[in-house]
Write an enzyme that holds these catalytic residues in place. Structure first.
Site, short mmCIF file in Angstrom:
data_model
loop_
_atom_site.label_atom_id
_atom_site.label_comp_id
_atom_site.label_asym_id
_atom_site.label_seq_id
_atom_site.Cartn_x
_atom_site.Cartn_y
_atom_site.Cartn_z
CB CYS A 180 -15.19 -7.87 13.84
SG CYS A 180 -13.80 -6.97 13.09
CB CYS A 220 -14.03 -3.24 12.15
SG CYS A 220 -15.35 -4.11 11.28
CB CYS A 243 -15.08 -9.22 10.00
SG CYS A 243 -15.50 -7.46 9.89
CG ASP A 267 -0.99 3.89 5.64
OD1 ASP A 267 -1.94 4.25 4.94
OD2 ASP A 267 -0.21 4.69 6.19
CD GLU A 292 -2.57 2.24 -2.88
OE1 GLU A 292 -3.79 2.45 -2.87
OE2 GLU A 292 -1.79 2.74 -2.05
CB CYS A 307 -12.93 -4.83 8.53
SG CYS A 307 -12.28 -5.73 9.96
CG ASP A 346 -1.78 1.25 1.29
OD1 ASP A 346 -2.70 1.36 0.48
OD2 ASP A 346 -1.50 2.12 2.16
#
Length: 359
Positions: free
Chosen positions: A340, A337, A321, A347, A265, A318, A177
């Site tokens: 969860c 999140c 999950c 990052d 990315e 996330c 990333d």
């Protein structure tokens, strides 16, 4: 496999004069041929097939330089000219400027007329030039490009045809990333997450650049003092570029050596730079160059590089999950999140989601 090796040249005064003549003749032929093509097309609506040999009688100084350098210039122009008619979006070929275009010329190896002997390299028409060969290479020399930087340094890029090496497969996969606060956050399939700091090469010397730029602006253009100030500024920019390249090469080599599959990315730097508050920082990190280096090094080493879709929401999902939490402002570096309850570093979480795309 073709691979280029770049070395520093140390020509004598007479050899520098020859290089200057080559740079000038290559630029002159390119501009002259392009101008004639334009005029011919205006009159006939057809493409003109012209060659450097047609101009040697009218311009005898063209006979003093390497004919292969002029022939390569013709090939470059023909390619650019045809590409424009094939796809108008690539843009029409531009005239070369003495002060703005790169000073360089390319020649080919024919019958061993380019070879390295000791601490010198033999080039067509000029003979042996002193070279600093800081690393050895194996293979057949196909061509070479001689260039001069803005600071007056001479370099040669030697294109070599060599056998494809047998690379040992790496054991890991990794998600990468890219960012600004840190250059990159990575996570591999062993669960190791690392943040690679942003060197900020331009930001760290920005005050020195501004001071050198002000000094240059106070000099009369074209004077000796102006040239001295221009050289000081050019050296500072050259140092920044070298620092940035060194960092990018080190990191791209490390990642491609250690990982068999790399997922990165996709960022559109041109679009992101429309944000004027971040434009300078985005230009400083050179995401495009980093991606380019990863691509060709992955190909050399038998690795697989996967570029995630530019709309893939790596920062919104996330990694624990799979819940998608929506867009977040850039200043939010951590988030929890709601599904969860896992707390994520923005990052690192994105790098984990990119890793999940590895095949």
């Amino acid at each position: 496999m073709l691979k280029a090796y770049k070395f520093r040249l140390y020509p004598t005064d007479s050899q520098q004069v020859y290089f200057a003549n080559c740079f000038g003749c290559v630029r002159f032929v390119y501009n002259k041929m392009l101008n004639d093509k334009i005029e011919h097309y205006k009159e006939t609506k057809q493409m003109l097939k012209n060659t450097p040999a047609q101009y040697k009688e009218a311009f005898p100084f063209l006979k003093e330089v390497d004919s292969l350098a002029l022939a390569n210039t013709q090939q470059n122009l023909e390619k650019a000219y045809k590409n424009f008619f094939r796809d108008k979006s690539v843009g029409f070929p531009k005239f070369k400027s003495k002060h703005k275009s790169n000073a360089s010329y390319t020649t080919n190896n024919q019958g061993g007329n380019i070879r390295i002997e000791g601490k010198k390299i033999k080039l067509p028409k000029i003979g042996f030039v002193r070279i600093r060969q800081h690393r050895e290479f194996e293979g057949v020399i196909k061509s070479c490009t001689v260039s001069m930087s803005r600071t007056g340094k001479y370099f040669i890029s030697i294109l070599v045809e060599r056998e494809v090496p047998e690379w040992v497969p790496a054991e890991h996969k990794i998600g990468i990333d890219l960012g600004l606060s840190d250059f990159a956050a990575t996570t591999n399939d062993a669960g190791e997450s690392v943040k690679h700091g942003n060197p900020r090469c331009l930001r760290k010397t920005e005050k020195q650049i501004k001071k050198a730029q002000r000094a240059l602006s106070r000099k009369q253009k074209g004077s000796k003092n102006w040239e001295k100030a221009r050289l000081v500024l050019a050296k500072k920019h050259e140092k920044i570029a070298n620092q940035r390249k060194h960092f990018l090469h080190d990191l791209s080599n490390k990642l491609t050596d250690e990982n068999q599959v790399l997922v990165i990315e996709t960022l559109r730097s041109s679009n992101l730079m429309k944000n004027h508050r971040l434009a300078k920082s985005i230009a400083d990190v050179s995401w495009f160059e980093f991606g380019r280096q990863l691509a060709y090094k992955a190909e050399w080493k038998g690795r697989t590089l996967i570029k995630a879709d530019k709309f893939y929401p790596s920062s919104q999902i996330c990694s624990a999950c799979g819940h998608r939490d929506g867009k977040k402002a850039l200043h939010i570096r951590e988030w929890t999140c709601p599904a969860c309850g896992a707390t994520h570093d923005r990052d690192i979480n994105a790098s984990k989601n990119l890793l999940a795309l590895a095949k």
